[in-house]
Scaffold this active site. Structure first.
Site, mmCIF file in Angstrom:
data_model
loop_
_atom_site.group_PDB
_atom_site.id
_atom_site.type_symbol
_atom_site.label_atom_id
_atom_site.label_comp_id
_atom_site.label_asym_id
_atom_site.label_seq_id
_atom_site.Cartn_x
_atom_site.Cartn_y
_atom_site.Cartn_z
ATOM 1 N N GLU A 46 117.122 42.850 -23.417
ATOM 2 C CA GLU A 46 116.200 42.359 -22.036
ATOM 3 C C GLU A 46 117.014 43.697 -20.910
ATOM 4 O OE1 GLU A 46 114.601 39.442 -22.367
ATOM 5 O OE2 GLU A 46 115.233 38.334 -23.831
ATOM 6 N N THR A 47 115.438 43.305 -20.004
ATOM 7 C CA THR A 47 115.152 43.672 -18.267
ATOM 8 C C THR A 47 114.739 43.056 -17.455
ATOM 9 O OG1 THR A 47 114.998 45.862 -19.638
ATOM 10 C CG2 THR A 47 114.429 45.942 -17.267
#
Length: 275
Positions: A46-47
């Site tokens: 995830e970003t």
């Protein structure tokens, strides 16, 4: 265009454990092309992208392939960055406006607590081919349930969870968005273990999945007749979570460690500009 960028190990008591998330700290809303391309460049599960909005921050999460509606470890990482950079005082609550509503986080000494709505869990029949795709025999699967678009499978022993070697190509072909596996744990101080596989959205195995535990916490609270639980996600990196279940909230607590801080440099015109 230069963007403040951090990589934080969340649900981690020390460096190189837990789940790494990239956090892009922005001053204004971001173009979706920028967020998607940045998440693909980071190539982490995830970003997170956040910018000031109303009484808190807008928060969005992207895997290398898609945007998601809820992410626990990247929310923890985002709150950690706000406190660490002084944008929030250590005793101030972090408030995030997300696709899953307003999410809150607090900090007590070094422990970060997230307050998430619980997922509704529904009974589901076994999925044909899932046990084989996970490398299991059908007899090892004790129960199959669903939460959101995902499947949760309870196995007969914690060692099977820890030793799984899924065929990710086959898992991705099955209907669920993601597949989680869990089992009760006999080790002192740990109530249950889990793992989380989502090859269909670009994440073969997520190291420590906060959103999963908003389903696992009420599931195991009901089975063990307890509202406070300790969980271990048995990925290669591993991570511990302290959980508390109430009627309308799941509290997920853990620690975070900043691994990288700096600037992300994007040449003008490479992607859509900030709005």
């Amino acid at each position: 265009m230069n963007t403040l960028l951090f990589i934080v190990d969340a649900f981690a008591d020390k460096a190189f454990t837990g789940n790494p998330a990239a956090v892009c700290l922005l001053g204004n809303p971001a173009d979706e092309a920028f967020m998607a391309k940045t998440a693909a460049e980071m190539n982490l599960s995830e970003t997170a992208f956040l910018w000031p909005e109303q009484d808190g921050y807008r928060l969005r999460w992207f895997t290398p392939a898609v945007e998601v509606k809820l992410c626990g470890h990247a929310t923890m990482a985002s709150a950690h960055v706000l406190w660490e950079t002084g944008r929030l005082g250590s005793h101030e609550e972090a408030r995030f406006h997300t696709r899953s509503g307003v999410l809150r986080a607090t900090k007590s000494e070094e422990v970060i607590s997230l307050y998430f709505p619980p997922y509704e869990i529904t009974a589901a029949p076994p999925i044909a081919g899932l046990a084989a795709a996970l490398g299991l025999e059908e007899a090892h699967v004790l129960e199959t349930v669903r939460y959101a678009d995902n499947v949760l499978v309870r196995l007969d022993h914690e060692t099977r969870v820890c030793g799984l070697c899924p065929d990710f190509v086959q898992v991705a072909k099955l209907q669920p968005r993601a597949v989680a596996v869990t089992a009760e744990c006999a080790a002192d101080g740990i109530d249950f273990v889990s793992r989380f596989f989502a090859p269909g959205i670009g994440v073969n195995e997520d190291p420590v999945t906060g959103s999963l535990h908003t389903a696992l916490a009420p599931y195991w609270a009901g089975r063990l007749n307890r509202t406070q639980l300790t969980a271990y996600q048995a990925s290669a990196r591993g991570g511990m979570l302290q959980l508390e279940v109430s009627q309308d909230l799941v509290t997920l607590s853990g620690r975070a460690v900043t691994m990288v801080s700096g600037q992300f440099h994007v040449p003008a015109g490479a992607v859509g500009e900030l709005l």
